[in-house]
Structure formats: C-alpha cells, structure tokens
Design a protein around this motif. Structure first.
Motif, PDB file in Angstrom:
ATOM      1  N   ALA A 272      43.600  35.297  46.257  1.00  0.00           N
ATOM      2  CA  ALA A 272      44.380  34.150  46.493  1.00  0.00           C
ATOM      3  C   ALA A 272      43.989  33.207  45.286  1.00  0.00           C
ATOM      4  O   ALA A 272      42.584  33.027  44.913  1.00  0.00           O
ATOM      5  CB  ALA A 272      43.707  33.399  47.666  1.00  0.00           C
ATOM      6  N   ARG A 273      44.884  32.562  44.715  1.00  0.00           N
ATOM      7  CA  ARG A 273      44.474  31.506  43.669  1.00  0.00           C
ATOM      8  C   ARG A 273      45.078  30.021  43.903  1.00  0.00           C
ATOM      9  O   ARG A 273      46.102  29.940  44.542  1.00  0.00           O
ATOM     10  CB  ARG A 273      45.351  31.890  42.252  1.00  0.00           C
ATOM     11  N   PHE A 274      44.039  29.138  43.491  1.00  0.00           N
ATOM     12  CA  PHE A 274      44.525  27.810  44.117  1.00  0.00           C
ATOM     13  C   PHE A 274      43.501  26.808  43.338  1.00  0.00           C
ATOM     14  O   PHE A 274      42.691  27.247  42.734  1.00  0.00           O
ATOM     15  CB  PHE A 274      44.064  27.619  45.765  1.00  0.00           C
ATOM     16  N   ARG A 275      43.953  25.607  43.361  1.00  0.00           N
ATOM     17  CA  ARG A 275      43.421  24.519  42.442  1.00  0.00           C
ATOM     18  C   ARG A 275      42.560  23.616  43.220  1.00  0.00           C
ATOM     19  O   ARG A 275      43.320  23.264  44.624  1.00  0.00           O
ATOM     20  CB  ARG A 275      44.341  23.566  41.618  1.00  0.00           C
TER      21      ARG A 275
ATOM     22  N   LEU B  73      34.481  45.214  52.599  1.00  0.00           N
ATOM     23  CA  LEU B  73      34.022  46.030  51.464  1.00  0.00           C
ATOM     24  C   LEU B  73      33.303  45.001  50.306  1.00  0.00           C
ATOM     25  O   LEU B  73      32.425  45.195  49.770  1.00  0.00           O
ATOM     26  CB  LEU B  73      34.727  46.977  50.823  1.00  0.00           C
ATOM     27  N   ALA B  74      33.984  43.722  50.277  1.00  0.00           N
ATOM     28  CA  ALA B  74      33.698  42.710  49.255  1.00  0.00           C
ATOM     29  C   ALA B  74      34.425  41.438  49.495  1.00  0.00           C
ATOM     30  O   ALA B  74      35.443  41.696  50.047  1.00  0.00           O
ATOM     31  CB  ALA B  74      33.816  43.125  47.765  1.00  0.00           C
ATOM     32  N   TYR B  75      33.732  40.434  49.362  1.00  0.00           N
ATOM     33  CA  TYR B  75      34.563  39.006  49.642  1.00  0.00           C
ATOM     34  C   TYR B  75      33.977  38.204  48.724  1.00  0.00           C
ATOM     35  O   TYR B  75      32.704  37.622  49.076  1.00  0.00           O
ATOM     36  CB  TYR B  75      34.406  38.727  51.058  1.00  0.00           C
ATOM     37  N   ASP B  76      34.621  37.614  47.567  1.00  0.00           N
ATOM     38  CA  ASP B  76      34.035  36.879  46.605  1.00  0.00           C
ATOM     39  C   ASP B  76      34.870  35.883  46.099  1.00  0.00           C
ATOM     40  O   ASP B  76      36.199  35.865  46.095  1.00  0.00           O
ATOM     41  CB  ASP B  76      33.718  37.668  45.480  1.00  0.00           C
ATOM     42  N   TYR B  77      34.440  34.672  45.797  1.00  0.00           N
ATOM     43  CA  TYR B  77      35.037  33.694  44.918  1.00  0.00           C
ATOM     44  C   TYR B  77      34.910  33.321  43.540  1.00  0.00           C
ATOM     45  O   TYR B  77      33.681  33.526  43.334  1.00  0.00           O
ATOM     46  CB  TYR B  77      35.152  32.070  45.829  1.00  0.00           C
ATOM     47  N   TYR B  78      35.573  33.016  42.764  1.00  0.00           N
ATOM     48  CA  TYR B  78      35.448  32.818  41.314  1.00  0.00           C
ATOM     49  C   TYR B  78      35.955  31.574  40.911  1.00  0.00           C
ATOM     50  O   TYR B  78      37.085  31.072  41.463  1.00  0.00           O
ATOM     51  CB  TYR B  78      36.139  33.897  40.542  1.00  0.00           C
ATOM     52  N   ARG B  79      35.176  30.779  39.905  1.00  0.00           N
ATOM     53  CA  ARG B  79      35.661  29.384  39.611  1.00  0.00           C
ATOM     54  C   ARG B  79      35.821  29.184  38.051  1.00  0.00           C
ATOM     55  O   ARG B  79      34.913  29.813  37.405  1.00  0.00           O
ATOM     56  CB  ARG B  79      34.894  28.588  40.168  1.00  0.00           C
TER      57      ARG B  79
ATOM     58  N   THR C 127      39.711  31.573  42.408  1.00  0.00           N
ATOM     59  CA  THR C 127      40.573  32.787  42.885  1.00  0.00           C
ATOM     60  C   THR C 127      39.395  33.516  43.923  1.00  0.00           C
ATOM     61  O   THR C 127      38.258  33.438  43.708  1.00  0.00           O
ATOM     62  CB  THR C 127      40.475  33.732  41.648  1.00  0.00           C
ATOM     63  N   SER C 128      39.998  34.053  44.856  1.00  0.00           N
ATOM     64  CA  SER C 128      39.406  34.736  45.896  1.00  0.00           C
ATOM     65  C   SER C 128      39.572  36.247  45.636  1.00  0.00           C
ATOM     66  O   SER C 128      41.040  36.618  45.437  1.00  0.00           O
ATOM     67  CB  SER C 128      39.382  34.548  47.235  1.00  0.00           C
ATOM     68  N   ILE C 129      38.638  37.026  45.788  1.00  0.00           N
ATOM     69  CA  ILE C 129      39.144  38.651  45.782  1.00  0.00           C
ATOM     70  C   ILE C 129      38.357  39.321  46.924  1.00  0.00           C
ATOM     71  O   ILE C 129      37.232  39.061  46.965  1.00  0.00           O
ATOM     72  CB  ILE C 129      38.595  39.276  44.418  1.00  0.00           C
TER      73      ILE C 129
ATOM     74  N   SER D 252      49.627  25.225  48.369  1.00  0.00           N
ATOM     75  CA  SER D 252      49.299  26.527  49.037  1.00  0.00           C
ATOM     76  C   SER D 252      48.698  27.402  48.085  1.00  0.00           C
ATOM     77  O   SER D 252      49.154  27.472  47.099  1.00  0.00           O
ATOM     78  CB  SER D 252      50.560  26.887  49.639  1.00  0.00           C
ATOM     79  N   PRO D 253      47.844  28.036  48.554  1.00  0.00           N
ATOM     80  CA  PRO D 253      47.361  29.359  47.757  1.00  0.00           C
ATOM     81  C   PRO D 253      48.194  30.184  47.346  1.00  0.00           C
ATOM     82  O   PRO D 253      49.009  30.464  48.248  1.00  0.00           O
ATOM     83  CB  PRO D 253      45.990  29.671  48.611  1.00  0.00           C
ATOM     84  N   ALA D 254      48.260  30.968  46.262  1.00  0.00           N
ATOM     85  CA  ALA D 254      49.054  32.235  45.966  1.00  0.00           C
ATOM     86  C   ALA D 254      48.533  33.347  46.341  1.00  0.00           C
ATOM     87  O   ALA D 254      47.402  33.712  45.499  1.00  0.00           O
ATOM     88  CB  ALA D 254      49.563  32.125  44.346  1.00  0.00           C
ATOM     89  N   VAL D 255      48.921  34.007  47.543  1.00  0.00           N
ATOM     90  CA  VAL D 255      48.026  35.116  47.972  1.00  0.00           C
ATOM     91  C   VAL D 255      48.823  36.192  47.877  1.00  0.00           C
ATOM     92  O   VAL D 255      50.166  36.139  47.932  1.00  0.00           O
ATOM     93  CB  VAL D 255      47.754  34.774  49.599  1.00  0.00           C
TER      94      VAL D 255
END
Length: 94
Positions: free
Chosen positions: A11-14, A39-45, A51-53, A85-88
């Motif tokens: 998911a990508r968002f501002r 298995l993994a759940y992370d946010y990047y900035r 972005t979440s992965i 809205s987030p781009a999922v």
C-alpha cells in the motif's frame, strides 16, 4: 523469507500528518505481526510518502487479518491522516 510467502500486499500513500501517523502505523504493524499466517508486516517512509509491505502465508490469513476489529479500528484513526486513498496492490509469488 523463502518460498513460504504466498501473498504480498503493498500500500502506498502520502501522509497529511506524519508525526501523528507514525505511531499508529507502528502499532498496527506490531499487532499484525502477531497474527496467524503473518510472515512480515512493515512500513517504509520517505519524507511524507509511506509504503507498507505485508507477507501472508496464504489468502485466508490475509482475509482473516482484513476482518479483525483491530484493523478496522486502526483504519478509522489512520485514514484521516493520509492524503486520499492508499494504492493497494496484492501480489502472488510466481
């Protein structure tokens, strides 16, 4: 991670208010990592872009996560703090 990650969700968002948003994202990630099949759940900035992965063992684990009260409550607090809205996107490993 290996071959066990069957479903990946991004998911990508501002952010409108990154300072208020970051602790909410951290709490959501921490909680989600404890769910069965996560298995993994992370946010990047990068600045105010995020972005979440997420990696789920299968579609059922992702669907179960998406139906939790914790996620619903988290989104009520998170969505007003992001722009639009987030781009999922849901990905499946080949």
């Amino acid at each position: 991670m290996g071959k066990e990650a069957v479903i990946t969700v991004t998911a990508r968002f501002r952010a409108r208010d990154a300072d208020a948003l970051v602790p909410l994202l951290q709490a959501l990630a921490d909680h989600s990592r404890s769910e069965p099949g996560c298995l993994a759940y992370d946010y990047y900035r990068s600045g105010d872009e995020f972005t979440s992965i997420e990696h789920w063992s299968d579609a059922k684990a992702e669907a179960t996560h998406n139906d939790t009260a914790f996620l619903r409550d988290s989104l009520k607090a998170i969505l007003p703090l992001i722009d639009g809205s987030p781009a999922v996107t849901r990905w499946q490993r080949l």
